[in-house]
Design an enzyme around this catalytic site. Structure first.
Site, PDB file in Angstrom:
ATOM      1  N   PRO A  40     -44.948  -1.970   5.437  1.00 55.30           N
ATOM      2  CA  PRO A  40     -45.751  -2.975   5.164  1.00 55.30           C
ATOM      3  C   PRO A  40     -46.267  -3.689   6.567  1.00 55.30           C
ATOM      4  O   PRO A  40     -45.436  -3.831   8.031  1.00 55.30           O
ATOM      5  CB  PRO A  40     -45.083  -4.058   4.720  1.00 55.30           C
ATOM      6  CG  PRO A  40     -43.758  -3.255   4.586  1.00 55.30           C
ATOM      7  CD  PRO A  40     -43.935  -2.021   5.166  1.00 55.30           C
ATOM      8  N   GLY A  95     -42.934  -2.245  16.215  1.00 56.38           N
ATOM      9  CA  GLY A  95     -43.633  -1.366  16.980  1.00 56.38           C
ATOM     10  C   GLY A  95     -42.650   0.183  16.457  1.00 56.38           C
ATOM     11  O   GLY A  95     -42.540   0.806  17.578  1.00 56.38           O
ATOM     12  N   GLU A  96     -42.582   0.876  15.417  1.00 58.75           N
ATOM     13  CA  GLU A  96     -42.393   1.834  15.622  1.00 58.75           C
ATOM     14  C   GLU A  96     -43.083   2.641  14.388  1.00 58.75           C
ATOM     15  O   GLU A  96     -42.855   3.867  13.863  1.00 58.75           O
ATOM     16  CB  GLU A  96     -40.897   2.073  14.841  1.00 58.75           C
ATOM     17  CG  GLU A  96     -39.610   1.957  15.643  1.00 58.75           C
ATOM     18  CD  GLU A  96     -38.177   2.121  15.060  1.00 58.75           C
ATOM     19  OE1 GLU A  96     -37.333   2.790  15.191  1.00 58.75           O
ATOM     20  OE2 GLU A  96     -38.177   1.585  13.943  1.00 58.75           O
ATOM     21  N   LEU A 151     -56.816   4.365  13.619  1.00 57.79           N
ATOM     22  CA  LEU A 151     -56.926   5.615  14.741  1.00 57.79           C
ATOM     23  C   LEU A 151     -55.669   5.813  15.801  1.00 57.79           C
ATOM     24  O   LEU A 151     -55.814   6.677  15.513  1.00 57.79           O
ATOM     25  CB  LEU A 151     -58.147   4.624  16.165  1.00 57.79           C
ATOM     26  CG  LEU A 151     -59.560   4.308  16.030  1.00 57.79           C
ATOM     27  CD1 LEU A 151     -60.317   3.407  17.070  1.00 57.79           C
ATOM     28  CD2 LEU A 151     -60.231   5.300  15.636  1.00 57.79           C
ATOM     29  N   GLU A 152     -54.597   5.080  14.846  1.00 54.57           N
ATOM     30  CA  GLU A 152     -53.667   5.410  15.782  1.00 54.57           C
ATOM     31  C   GLU A 152     -53.658   7.087  14.919  1.00 54.57           C
ATOM     32  O   GLU A 152     -52.503   7.254  15.548  1.00 54.57           O
ATOM     33  CB  GLU A 152     -52.818   4.713  15.437  1.00 54.57           C
ATOM     34  CG  GLU A 152     -52.437   3.256  16.526  1.00 54.57           C
ATOM     35  CD  GLU A 152     -51.633   2.288  16.312  1.00 54.57           C
ATOM     36  OE1 GLU A 152     -51.288   1.916  15.499  1.00 54.57           O
ATOM     37  OE2 GLU A 152     -50.972   1.474  17.253  1.00 54.57           O
ATOM     38  N   GLU A 208     -54.791  -6.055  19.377  1.00 58.88           N
ATOM     39  CA  GLU A 208     -55.144  -6.868  20.674  1.00 58.88           C
ATOM     40  C   GLU A 208     -55.056  -6.734  22.060  1.00 58.88           C
ATOM     41  O   GLU A 208     -55.294  -6.317  22.665  1.00 58.88           O
ATOM     42  CB  GLU A 208     -55.399  -8.547  20.261  1.00 58.88           C
ATOM     43  CG  GLU A 208     -55.920  -8.761  19.506  1.00 58.88           C
ATOM     44  CD  GLU A 208     -55.748  -9.154  18.558  1.00 58.88           C
ATOM     45  OE1 GLU A 208     -56.241  -9.189  17.028  1.00 58.88           O
ATOM     46  OE2 GLU A 208     -54.553  -8.799  18.021  1.00 58.88           O
ATOM     47  N   ASN A 246     -56.508  -0.661  11.585  1.00 60.53           N
ATOM     48  CA  ASN A 246     -57.073   0.459  12.575  1.00 60.53           C
ATOM     49  C   ASN A 246     -56.531   2.028  12.424  1.00 60.53           C
ATOM     50  O   ASN A 246     -55.183   1.890  11.392  1.00 60.53           O
ATOM     51  CB  ASN A 246     -56.413   0.005  14.156  1.00 60.53           C
ATOM     52  CG  ASN A 246     -57.318   1.362  14.911  1.00 60.53           C
ATOM     53  OD1 ASN A 246     -58.154   1.841  15.197  1.00 60.53           O
ATOM     54  ND2 ASN A 246     -55.883   1.309  15.992  1.00 60.53           N
TER      55      ASN A 246
END
Length: 436
Positions: free
Chosen positions: A271, A313-314, A340-341, A68, A338
């Site tokens: 994971p 974060g990777e 979309l990434e 979010e 998601n």
């Protein structure tokens, strides 16, 4: 009758929260011991401010977690550009770290106060927000009611209601109406979400699309990326990302099935919760698989079977190492994650069928040929095998996914249009303050 019943239920909720408030510290302390709370900033969970309030208009924006926070980041940047102060609240340690990395001192980050009257009242009395913007599906009764009492406009952006949440609220429609009538505007992700919010009593409701589409692709450290690519060389790869319990086992089984057909196959498993990494290494090793842990910076050797992405974060790094990605919480879990990434990063998307939380995104990707749903482990193995063998099919999926994301953009502009009546007076107020 239903209105009286709703008031009674909400009064009971408020009373129970007030009674629980003195002993809730034990629960917060337990979460802190598990690394789920920041022990230094635990007071913020009780509504106690960790920073001074700046002068001038201020918007409170709440985003539950990392996803979010990423989704509303462009919205926050726009608001900051107007010269308006922002207090951003999140609920997790990882999202707090992301907020600090992304915004630094430009945004005041606080941990979201517990949805208990003493904590919420203390928070609102101190920060005195002129507008509250809530992301996605964070419906907290006491927070909504206390904002309503103070006549602070509340806008829900990127709003969504899962099948389960909608069914639950529908059973308590009297309660939903008592809460949702406090929302000044709901900006929903999809037509279906918009209809659901309207059915529960929200007014007005508009549809923006998904704000996550208007965010840039997840970044990657270029030096680290090139180093990993050199280690992998020309080996075939595929990834299972955002996996939940049970899906890592499925990915490992798929790897064992396919490695004879695709010599040198490397499977990348990321994971959703990296704290499960120790158990996963033990499980994979018991199967005779050689694992390289990203968190330990273990090199990918020629005989490495699995690169375990147990870092936060990777995701942009992992997705740039492959052209095929299975998106988890969709085979053994419920709701999906998601897609979309990976689509943004030219990746052919595979998923299980339990994708209710991202239904609109998957429908668009599937219609354009950018994603494919699989029923079970056998079907996943077949799909990965087929895409590894057929370069043209794989590249068509990759291009279709990227094109679909491009077509879906525009949610930020539509969201800002809905917010304009609430933000414009604050812009004027901020400019008048600056001329004094």
């Amino acid at each position: 009758m239903s209105e009286r019943w709703a008031r009674a239920v909400l009064s009971t909720y408020s009373l129970a929260g007030s009674l629980a408030y003195p002993v809730i510290g034990t629960y917060v302390a337990w979460r802190s011991s598990k690394g789920k709370e920041d022990p230094v900033r635990r007071r913020e969970r009780y509504g106690r401010a960790g920073r001074p309030r700046p002068e001038g208009p201020l918007i409170w924006l709440h985003a539950a977690s990392v996803g979010e926070t990423l989704a509303v980041a462009p919205l926050i940047e726009t608001i900051l550009g107007y010269g308006i102060n922002v207090v951003l609240t999140t609920g997790t340690v990882t999202s707090a770290a992301l907020a600090n990395e992304r915004f630094g001192e430009r945004v005041i980050h606080q941990y979201v106060p517990l949805d208990l009257k003493p904590a919420i009242s203390r928070f609102l009395d101190y920060w005195k927000p002129d507008l509250a913007i809530i992301a996605e599906s964070e419906i907290w009764p006491m927070t909504i009611l206390e904002l309503g009492k103070r006549r602070v406009p509340q806008v829900l952006v990127n709003g969504r209601l899962s099948d389960r949440s909608f069914a639950s609220w529908k059973k308590r429609s009297y309660l939903a109406e008592a809460l949702f009538e406090n929302l000044a505007h709901v900006v929903a992700q999809s037509d279906l979400d918009g209809k659901r919010f309207a059915a529960l009593g929200a007014r007005p409701v508009t549809v923006s699309g998904n704000l996550k589409v208007d965010t840039p692709p997840p970044p990657a450290n270029e030096r680290e990326l090139q180093a990993l690519k050199r280690q992998i060389g020309n080996r075939p790869t595929w990834a299972a990302i955002s996996t939940h319990d049970g899906e890592e086992s499925v990915a490992a089984e798929v790897h064992m099935r396919l490695r004879a057909r695709h010599p040198g196959l490397l499977t990348i498993i990321v994971p959703r919760h990296p704290d499960r990494a120790d158990a996963l290494v033990e499980e994979f090793s018991a199967l005779g698989l050689k694992v390289s842990r990203r968190s330990a910076r273990e090199a990918i050797a020629a005989d490495t079977d699995i690169l375990l992405g147990d870092t936060i974060g990777e995701m942009g790094l992992y997705l740039r190492l492959t052209e095929i990605a299975f998106v988890g919480r969709s085979l053994t879990g419920e709701g999906g994650q998601n897609p979309l990434e990976p689509a943004m990063l030219d990746t052919a998307v595979l998923s299980g069928k339990n994708v209710q939380n991202f239904r609109d995104s998957y429908q668009r990707l599937i219609q354009r040929g950018g994603a494919k749903l699989v029923r079970d482990r056998d079907m996943l193995a077949g799909a990965v095998n087929y895409l590894l063998l057929n370069d043209n099919v794989r590249h068509k999926m990759m291009l279709a996914g990227n094109a679909t994301v491009g077509e879906m953009r525009g949610a930020l502009a539509r969201t800002l249009k809905a917010l304009d009546p609430f933000i414009q007076p604050l812009i004027v107020k901020s400019r008048l303050k600056g001329t004094r």
